[in-house]
Write an enzyme that holds these catalytic residues in place. Structure first.
Site, PDB file in Angstrom:
ATOM      1  N   GLU A  69      42.476  -4.479 -18.074  1.00  0.00           N
ATOM      2  CA  GLU A  69      42.183  -3.144 -18.566  1.00  0.00           C
ATOM      3  C   GLU A  69      43.164  -2.082 -18.041  1.00  0.00           C
ATOM      4  O   GLU A  69      42.866  -0.892 -18.021  1.00  0.00           O
ATOM      5  CB  GLU A  69      40.735  -2.792 -18.239  1.00  0.00           C
ATOM      6  CG  GLU A  69      39.791  -3.779 -18.909  1.00  0.00           C
ATOM      7  CD  GLU A  69      38.347  -3.378 -18.921  1.00  0.00           C
ATOM      8  OE1 GLU A  69      37.861  -3.040 -20.003  1.00  0.00           O
ATOM      9  OE2 GLU A  69      37.716  -3.419 -17.855  1.00  0.00           O
ATOM     10  N   TYR A 115      22.828  19.032  -9.695  1.00  0.00           N
ATOM     11  CA  TYR A 115      23.938  18.257  -9.137  1.00  0.00           C
ATOM     12  C   TYR A 115      24.586  17.379 -10.198  1.00  0.00           C
ATOM     13  O   TYR A 115      25.804  17.195 -10.208  1.00  0.00           O
ATOM     14  CB  TYR A 115      23.453  17.441  -7.942  1.00  0.00           C
ATOM     15  CG  TYR A 115      22.870  18.352  -6.891  1.00  0.00           C
ATOM     16  CD1 TYR A 115      23.694  19.064  -6.034  1.00  0.00           C
ATOM     17  CD2 TYR A 115      21.497  18.554  -6.817  1.00  0.00           C
ATOM     18  CE1 TYR A 115      23.162  19.950  -5.106  1.00  0.00           C
ATOM     19  CE2 TYR A 115      20.955  19.436  -5.898  1.00  0.00           C
ATOM     20  CZ  TYR A 115      21.799  20.135  -5.043  1.00  0.00           C
ATOM     21  OH  TYR A 115      21.270  21.015  -4.144  1.00  0.00           O
TER      22      TYR A 115
END
Length: 199
Positions: A69, A115
């Site tokens: 990849e 968050y």
């Protein structure tokens, strides 16, 4: 130095349970070169001597064969010139969310916590293409221009960050957000407005 930092990050990701078996790959940019994990390696066992060096155009410079990849990593760096690290994982929760058919306004991870909003921003969902394919690299390049955190449909996650240590933090944050998404799926949970979540 960069190779050791990459190895340390790989070991940390494996120790956190985010890289099962020999899945996942990671890279750092060092000038015009990319240091990347090799094909078939387990992140928990990779060593400095296993790290592959590629030119930014993909030319092999040193080391064994890179992860299949590698083109996806180079595509992410092209799209995000300030990125110093790219991490791709098959962690359980993020991969599970990547397989779900519905997305929240184009973002597969709902805005449940401040968050999640601050750390991850918009999480892009990249349509499925075979691992290692040019089509997947093209999809990542298109998505990475607008998002540093991506889910690859039916595959896993991809994080771009200024440094490899920051990439590890974001991988952990992404997995936590994915776990929360799965836990709250089907429940009437409160979602936050990204524009006002931080006041």
């Amino acid at each position: 130095m960069s190779a050791q930092l990459l190895v340390d990050a790989c070991r940390a990701l494996a120790a956190s349970g985010l890289s099962p078996g020999s899945s996942g790959n990671a890279s750092v940019r060092e000038g015009d070169r990319i240091l990347i994990t090799p094909t078939g390696s387990a992140l928990g066992r990779v060593g400095v001597g296993d790290i592959v060096v590629l030119e930014i155009d993909g030319t092999h410079v040193a080391g064994p064969a890179p992860t299949k990849e590698w083109a996806m990593h180079l595509a992410a760096y092209r799209a995000r010139p300030t990125a110093g690290a790219v991490v791709h994982l098959h962690s359980r929760a993020a991969t599970a969310v990547s397989c779900l058919t519905s997305a929240d306004d184009g973002d597969p991870l709902p805005f449940y916590t401040p968050y999640r909003i601050r750390m991850l921003g918009h999480v892009a969902l990249v349509g499925y293409s075979a691992p290692g394919s040019a089509e997947l690299a093209d999809g990542v390049e298109a998505a990475a221009s607008g998002s540093h955190c991506m889910l690859l449909a039916n595959h896993g996650s991809l994080i771009c960050a200024p440094s490899i240590s920051r990439a590890v933090d974001l991988c952990e944050e992404l997995e936590a957000a994915a776990e929360l998404t799965l836990a709250l799926r089907g429940h009437d949970a409160t979602r936050l407005d990204p524009a006002t979540a931080w006041g």
